[in-house]
Scaffold this active site. Structure first.
Site: not given
Lengths: 554, 554
Positions: B47, B77, B194, B233, B363, B365-367, B389
């Site tokens: 919930g 963030h 990160d 994005n 796709h 990744s951004g990392h 992170h």
């Protein structure tokens, strides 16, 4: 001339889903059933333990059902049998290990009648009603798995079971490609084939790959090694045992289902444990850790499993220590990713090293990838094709594959559970629908939890409940006790006394407006309380707990 | 000589977890905060809408907090800022797009005071208290992302933010490797980096790869194309818009957050939409489907998202039709796999084709993967290293990487939320702990749902509730109404009338045994009812519903 008898194939489970595989094949007055599995509950099936197929169709035709054939011993193929056999007692046919695993399940159930079980070996045929059923060896992630060729008066139905093509299986028993090829030459009317991994291009790797990884890891690990995998993957266990033996380690087993399978598989000759290798957990704890391998359940992060209890420091006999190496020899089943991830984090917190799926070679699938499915389609070259065992998109993809491989587009059927697929020698069609679906098992209750109960559980779980009780004298129509408000799962009450007092006041006001109304109007009064309180609580908290007004009569 | 002032770095969130990133940096009487994110609830947080960090430490030191610096505009963030700023109003520093996205969030909140927001561009420095904070451009899956070099009296703290190394970013703004290199030469005291993708070997691919896939798919699709991705994005959106333009298609946008971001990003100049390309959904419905691209939210299968509503046939304006091509341009976040899988199956049932993660190129990744993390470690060559992170196992892995890259083992700290990491020019240590943790937000309630409420929700959701009400005259100590039993989420009552009648009888028997006991003993009576009924129900059903006895006094 009487009309030609048609062959009917009726999937009662396993299409458009992963699990609860069950297929009825009917010709005239004979019905055979292939597999009878369970499914684990979806996330929204709150509190449900397992899901079994609705066998209404079989019960309505109970005099025609001649037997149940099993392709292999996984839960999604045999797990519903104890429930189904209590309703319809027919002989069960399977290979030796499959029936051994089934018998172990039976121990948890009480049957009023004896169950007849018949062992069939690969390449053997059994005659049942108008059918001859032939078992054909396939490779899979449990030994002794078979496909089934069901010879009917108008042609052969080939059910692949779950399969992969492993040219170097651990037990040396390669999938019987010759037999599939021969059947293909003779002509197969309908093929039903496993779609689980159709989205994966290429070939599925041999189980031996995992053995090589075990050897590598066992070679460099200085301390204890813990291998977590599916209990039924006997070949995986075999490879772990041999690797342990080669590296002069003893093997102990943790987890009830792992202990079960190790016992059954060794008794039946499917698992070879070199003399002196197997020890118990106490003995393992007394040995130097460099001489120990533990085999354990819990590769899916299941909350009650041995590995989970070890990771959380809850296992009575095994404590994870710095230097331990844990091999998670499995891929998380969709939905289990976070459970597994959490276990890995906990193991790291104890200072252990975890080798898991992101490192290659700790797991291979038991299902065919696209190229193996093509091989099967090519060898069997069936006239009609029905993809089975998979979610809807997988069935669609497997159907496309079959068309690419030359099956005529109109002869490929993406079917749903309950569809009656009807075939003559020349034509096939979806001829109707029988009742099919999911029966939810919760504790001892089978089918007593349905949509209303699940919807209530969802609301209760999300926002909790407020119970409003008031006692009314039906004569004077006066409130003589209450209103009392009790909540659970809503807010932490001590910090919300003001809110609860305001809620009580709101109920009082609503009740005042209802003064003098009689017994017959109580449901209207309840509904007014529910609406007024619901509105008030949503404004104040942004939540919609279940509101349950109870009016007591003296 | 006074004792040397020590630098303190205190992670209040984001360590040992993915999300709710927030880091306090303190030197003497100055505290700066970097990021202030939210986390989406874990499965067992029933919930709960969102989770925000416990900022007790900041509140206790509120006079010292000089400001909050933001690395980029993702929810994990910036998402907790509206809640935190209501408790502690300090200036917020970020790049233009980051603050633009933040302002959009503010619209859903009411602030009693004005919030001061200061735009800082990459390579700019701002002086706050004893600190100079310098923004350094990085690549990430939202534009205008930065790392932060915080120059303190005893040395530089470098916080990478979330980053990857994209040599060919869509906006041409390459990560500022020169600045990281220069800082490394000058000497960095502590680096915080990160860890999200540390488990991935090699390099993360450039965002351009997805653009190439869009071009390919747009080139062969005959009918409508629907691209589902993360709204934030912007580079992904840009590539979809350009691909649409090249293939003479118009673009319409579905989903509230997607509409928001498209507006903000175009206004601020981060998204270039060729004139005449953007149309609304009604216009799109009037065009031939071959001329349409829809951008939509829902790439995670979120239940209320536009794509989910389309897939379930619930979207007011968009109906999925045979021939549609849906590109799911995202990887399911752990925990969302089944949701996404279900949506794909539904889309296939409408006859659409879905291009999703199993097909490469939809796709990236951004990392940073491992090799990029090594590059950053090499360029910056920090004296002290703290992985941030990431889940615990990722922090451990990143720590190992740092040691391999030459950071002295004793200078690498795998820390936990709340740890006080204390540094001098020469030494670092974990010097203590402050309060930290999770605040659960449920509807309008912040922190009013805790462990007891969650435990109750779990039990309610699993097995439901039985409420037993009895009204007692406190004078005569006699039952004057009831016992009444009401259940919700337990069994389907109509089919279980006998069970409920037996349960009522069991309660009556228990109450009879309590006759004559006084008001003071009611809690003992309740407990007896709970035990007796609980035992009875478990025997009969194998379930353990919550049992809630309510005794009313007249």
């Amino acid at each position: 001339m009487p009309p030609e008898t048609k062959l009917q194939i009726i999937p009662l489970g396993g299409l458009g889903e992963i699990g609860k595989n069950i297929m009825a094949v009917r010709y005239g007055e004979d019905i055979l059933v292939i597999d009878c599995g369970l499914m684990f509950p979806e996330e929204e099936m709150l509190g449900i333990d397992i899901v079994i197929p609705d066998i209404q169709y079989l019960l309505e035709n109970r005099e025609l059902v001649r037997g149940i054939l099993l392709t292999h011993g996984h839960e999604d193929h045999i797990g519903a049998l104890p429930y189904v056999l209590k309703q319809i007692n027919v002989p069960v046919f399977g290979t030796k290990l499959t029936l051994g695993l089934l018998e172990a399940k039976f121990r948890e159930h009480v049957f009023s009648e004896e169950i007849k079980m018949v062992v069939i070996n690969p390449r053997e045929t059994v005659h049942i009603g108008c059918f001859s059923a032939e078992f054909i060896r396939v490779s899979h992630s449990v030994p002794d798995a078979v496909g089934i060729a069901l010879h009917t008066p108008i042609g052969t139905v080939l059910h692949t079971g779950d399969f992969k093509v492993d040219y170097t299986p651990v037990d040396g028993e390669v999938i019987d490609l010759h037999r599939f090829a021969r059947l293909g030459e003779q002509g197969v009317l309908v093929m039903l084939s496993d779609s689980t991994n159709v989205e994966r291009p290429g070939y599925t790797l041999s189980e031996r790959v995992v053995g090589a990884t075990f050897d590598e890891v066992f070679g460099v690990s200085k301390e204890r090694i813990i291998v977590a995998t599916f209990a039924s993957n006997v070949h995986r266990l075999q490879q772990a045992v041999y690797a342990a033996h080669r590296h002069r380690r003893k093997v102990a087993v943790a987890g009830r289902s792992m202990v079960n399978v190790v016992n059954i598989a060794s008794e039946l000759g499917y698992l070879d444990i070199p003399a002196g290798t197997l020890i118990n957990l106490e003995e393992a704890n007394r040995l130097p850790r460099s001489q120990v391998v533990l085999l354990t359940t819990g590769s899916q992060g299941e909350p009650m499993s041995a590995l989970t209890r070890m990771a959380l420091g809850d296992h009575r006999q095994v404590e994870i220590l710095p230097g331990d190496t844990i091999i998670i020899s499995a891929t998380p089943i969709p939905g289990n990713e976070k459970l597994v991830s959490r276990i890995i984090n906990h193991l790291y917190k104890h200072g252990a090293t975890v080798i898991h799926e992101r490192v290659s070679g700790t797991h291979v699938s038991g299902h065919s990838s696209a190229e193996e499915l093509k091989l099967m389609l090519k060898l069997v070259q069936p006239k009609f094709f029905v993809p089975i065992h998979g979610e809807y998109r997988m069935l669609v993809k497997h159907a496309e594959l079959a068309r690419e491989m030359g099956v005529r587009p109109e002869n490929v059927f993406v079917a749903e559970n309950g569809n009656i697929l009807e075939f003559t020698r020349k034509k096939g069609r979806i001829a109707g629908k029988v009742s099919s679906g999911r029966i939810l098992v919760d504790g001892l209750g089978i089918g007593d939890v349905g949509n209303i109960v699940l919807r209530d559980r969802k609301q209760l779980g999300q926002d909790g409940i407020l119970i409003v009780v008031v006692t009314i004298d039906p004569e004077s129509r006066q409130v003589i006790a209450g209103p009392e408000i009790v909540s659970r799962g809503f807010v932490y009450v001590r910090e919300s006394e003001e809110l609860m007092e305001d809620a009580r006041e709101r109920v009082r006001t609503t009740l005042d407006g209802c003064t003098g109304r009689g017994v017959g109007e109580w449901s209207a009064i309840k509904s007014e309380v529910r609406d007024a309180l619901g509105k008030f609580l949503y404004e104040r908290t942004g939540r919609r707990p279940m509101i349950l007004p109870i009016i007591m009569e003296t």
